[in-house]
Structure formats: C-alpha cells, structure tokens
Design an enzyme around this catalytic site. Sequence first.
Site, PDB file in Angstrom:
ATOM      1  N   SER A 230       0.831  -1.215   0.000  1.00 17.21           N
ATOM      2  CA  SER A 230       0.000   0.000   0.000  1.00 17.21           C
ATOM      3  C   SER A 230       0.862   1.260   0.000  1.00 17.21           C
ATOM      4  O   SER A 230       0.919   1.977  -1.000  1.00 17.21           O
ATOM      5  CB  SER A 230      -0.952  -0.007   1.191  1.00 17.21           C
ATOM      6  OG  SER A 230      -0.233  -0.127   2.410  1.00 17.21           O
ATOM      7  N   ARG A 231       1.522   1.529   1.112  1.00 15.65           N
ATOM      8  CA  ARG A 231       2.386   2.696   1.218  1.00 15.65           C
ATOM      9  C   ARG A 231       3.578   2.363   2.101  1.00 15.65           C
ATOM     10  O   ARG A 231       3.450   1.734   3.153  1.00 15.65           O
ATOM     11  CB  ARG A 231       1.636   3.898   1.837  1.00 15.65           C
ATOM     12  CG  ARG A 231       0.630   4.560   0.913  1.00 15.65           C
ATOM     13  CD  ARG A 231       1.325   5.326  -0.206  1.00 15.65           C
ATOM     14  NE  ARG A 231       0.379   6.040  -1.061  1.00 15.65           N
ATOM     15  CZ  ARG A 231      -0.187   5.552  -2.148  1.00 15.65           C
ATOM     16  NH1 ARG A 231       0.069   4.295  -2.518  1.00 15.65           N
ATOM     17  NH2 ARG A 231      -1.000   6.289  -2.879  1.00 15.65           N
ATOM     18  N   ASP A 255       6.629  -3.985  -2.219  1.00 14.06           N
ATOM     19  CA  ASP A 255       6.212  -3.268  -3.417  1.00 14.06           C
ATOM     20  C   ASP A 255       6.120  -1.775  -3.137  1.00 14.06           C
ATOM     21  O   ASP A 255       6.308  -0.967  -4.034  1.00 14.06           O
ATOM     22  CB  ASP A 255       4.859  -3.799  -3.920  1.00 14.06           C
ATOM     23  CG  ASP A 255       4.493  -3.230  -5.283  1.00 14.06           C
ATOM     24  OD1 ASP A 255       5.361  -3.244  -6.179  1.00 14.06           O
ATOM     25  OD2 ASP A 255       3.352  -2.766  -5.460  1.00 14.06           O
ATOM     26  N   GLU A 260      10.553   6.574  -2.644  1.00 15.67           N
ATOM     27  CA  GLU A 260      10.297   6.091  -3.999  1.00 15.67           C
ATOM     28  C   GLU A 260      10.640   7.168  -5.028  1.00 15.67           C
ATOM     29  O   GLU A 260      10.321   8.339  -4.806  1.00 15.67           O
ATOM     30  CB  GLU A 260       8.837   5.671  -4.153  1.00 15.67           C
ATOM     31  CG  GLU A 260       8.476   4.459  -3.304  1.00 15.67           C
ATOM     32  CD  GLU A 260       7.050   3.955  -3.548  1.00 15.67           C
ATOM     33  OE1 GLU A 260       6.312   4.591  -4.342  1.00 15.67           O
ATOM     34  OE2 GLU A 260       6.676   2.932  -2.954  1.00 15.67           O
ATOM     35  N   HIS A 279       6.729  -0.624  -6.763  1.00 11.66           N
ATOM     36  CA  HIS A 279       5.384  -0.104  -6.516  1.00 11.66           C
ATOM     37  C   HIS A 279       4.537  -0.241  -7.779  1.00 11.66           C
ATOM     38  O   HIS A 279       3.932   0.723  -8.270  1.00 11.66           O
ATOM     39  CB  HIS A 279       5.409   1.343  -6.045  1.00 11.66           C
ATOM     40  CG  HIS A 279       4.246   1.660  -5.141  1.00 11.66           C
ATOM     41  ND1 HIS A 279       4.249   2.670  -4.208  1.00 11.66           N
ATOM     42  CD2 HIS A 279       3.027   1.068  -5.007  1.00 11.66           C
ATOM     43  CE1 HIS A 279       3.102   2.714  -3.547  1.00 11.66           C
ATOM     44  NE2 HIS A 279       2.338   1.740  -4.027  1.00 11.66           N
ATOM     45  N   GLY A 281       2.374  -3.125  -8.300  1.00  8.06           N
ATOM     46  CA  GLY A 281       1.416  -4.210  -8.144  1.00  8.06           C
ATOM     47  C   GLY A 281       0.059  -3.958  -8.766  1.00  8.06           C
ATOM     48  O   GLY A 281      -0.642  -4.894  -9.139  1.00  8.06           O
TER      49      GLY A 281
END
Length: 318
Positions: A230-231, A255, A260, A279, A281
């Site tokens: 998610s984060r 992920d 980022e 990231h 997904g």
Amino acid sequence: MAEANDKLRILLTGEIDDKRFAELQAIAPNANMTFYEKQADMEAAVEGADIVAGQLSAGALARGRKLKWVHSWAAGPNTQLYPEFVASPVVLTCSKGNGAIPLAEHAMMLMIMLNRNAMRWVEGQRNRKWDAFFHGELNGLTVGIIGAGYSGVDLALKAQAFHMRVLGLRRNQKPTANFDRMYSRDQLHEFLGECDFVVVTAPKTPETTDMLGEAEFRAMKKTAYYVCFSRGGVANDEALYRAITEGWIAGAGLDAHGVEPLPEDSPFWNAPNTIVTPHNGATTLATKARGYQIFADNLIRYVAGEPLINIVDKHMGY
C-alpha cells in the site's frame, strides 16, 4: 484538447481518451469540459473551474476560488493532502478500490515466492542449474492483514482460497467478510505474534506512520515474513532492515517503499530473503478503467445532486 460548452466548468487530466471524454460529455452535456495533456496547462486554466480531475498544487488551489470538487486518480491521495487543501472546503474524492484486485494478487505472488524460496529457482534458471529442494506451502499458515479496505478484503478472500487462516487488524474489531478474526490497534503485538505473514494494505496516515518499529518486528515470529503493497512508511525502514538482516523475521516482499523510487544505494535491494518490486502491483489497464469509472459514476451523482462516493476524510487521510 477538446471542449464542450456551457455552465459547469470541468478540467480533466490523466488517461482520458476520446471515447471516455465523449462519455463524460454525455453525462454532463451542459458543462464546459476541457481535457489537458499536462497538469501545468490545466492549472493555468483553473480560475473559474468547478471540478478538477487530477493533481492540483497549492498555488492552483488558491486561484481556483470556485472549486467545489477535486478527484484524485490515485487510490491513496497522499500528495493532494497538503495543509492548504486539508483546510479548504473543497471536497476530495479518490479512486480507492480501483487496484484492489491486482494488489491482492501481487501480495499472493509475493507470499508464494517467499514461502517457496522462488528466487532460488530464478537463480537456478539463470545459471542453467537443476536445483530441486524442499519448500513450503501456504496451506494452514496464518496471514495477518493490516487494513480491511478494498484490497485487504480481496486479499483475505484469495488467502482463504489457499486454505490460509486470515486475521485482520483495523481501528475497531468490527467483523468483516473473509476474515476469521479481527483485532483492534491495541492488540497489535498479539496479532503480530500469530502471523506467518504480515501484509500491510493500510494507507499511510499520521496514525499509521511508523506503526511497525523494532518492538513490533520483534513481536513477530522469526519464521514470519513482512509484505507491503500500500504505502511505505507504515513500517520504520531502519527497524525493517534490521529485522530482515538480524533475523528477527524471515524476510520481506516490498512493493511500497519509504522512499520512492527506491534509491540505487538502498540496502533493501540486496537484503536477504527480500523481494523488491517498483510499486507496480496495481499497474494494470483494468485498474485504470476502474479508476475512470469511479469518477464517471461520481460525475453522474454530482450532476443529479446526489452524494458522492469515495469522499476522502482529509484529516484522517483516506
């Protein structure tokens, strides 16, 4: 850039093709609707706009004195929640739920790969080496899901299909579909100690930032894995790295990351028993289509004077 005339003024950015633009025009035929390829061009025209679909900076918000509603194409609209926007009366909606299906699939993939040490097979193929070995199976294991939103509920359903025991953690213990048991935040350590996999599906908010630190990773089984899609930032990166490298947990599937894009010199790239994905997904065409449909459905509601869905609580962050 295409236009239709009169009354309500709507500015659009994002992946809106001609077909979707025409559909939106049909929903609001009397609106002045304009699509912009670039955010900067859209923001230059924001004065007088009633609705914006896309990211909006603080400077543009200040000029958009007529703005009533902003829609974020993101499921987690963190970048839109700057102080000026939170303090404004402008309604914010988001595309939460659009990526739930592929995110749950991604989590299942990471769990299977970690459980079966799949990277060893990848390495064997790369080296043309026939490397058969005993590995695990998900059947009978316990997955703990932090967050019971769209992606958490879909992941719970998929995990049950793999005959896993499914635990959840949320702000309250309200029973939720597909979960065998729900824990509240004050039961976090008890929850963590039960899990063979801990999967973060919750958004990053002031309440969830750094909720998993050294004490929490030490509360997990040494054989357990951490997965996050998610984060980043829900887990403290320093504590997570120590947990992986010092053997507090067995490994991780990441992920979403604290920073980022993940920097080239990040130690997570080479962390043991760790799978890193960018990231990525929920990056599917179906995710984009569902995000568009959320906005289109809300525009129907707006034109009809009905309550909007997916309204973001700007203080809670989701």
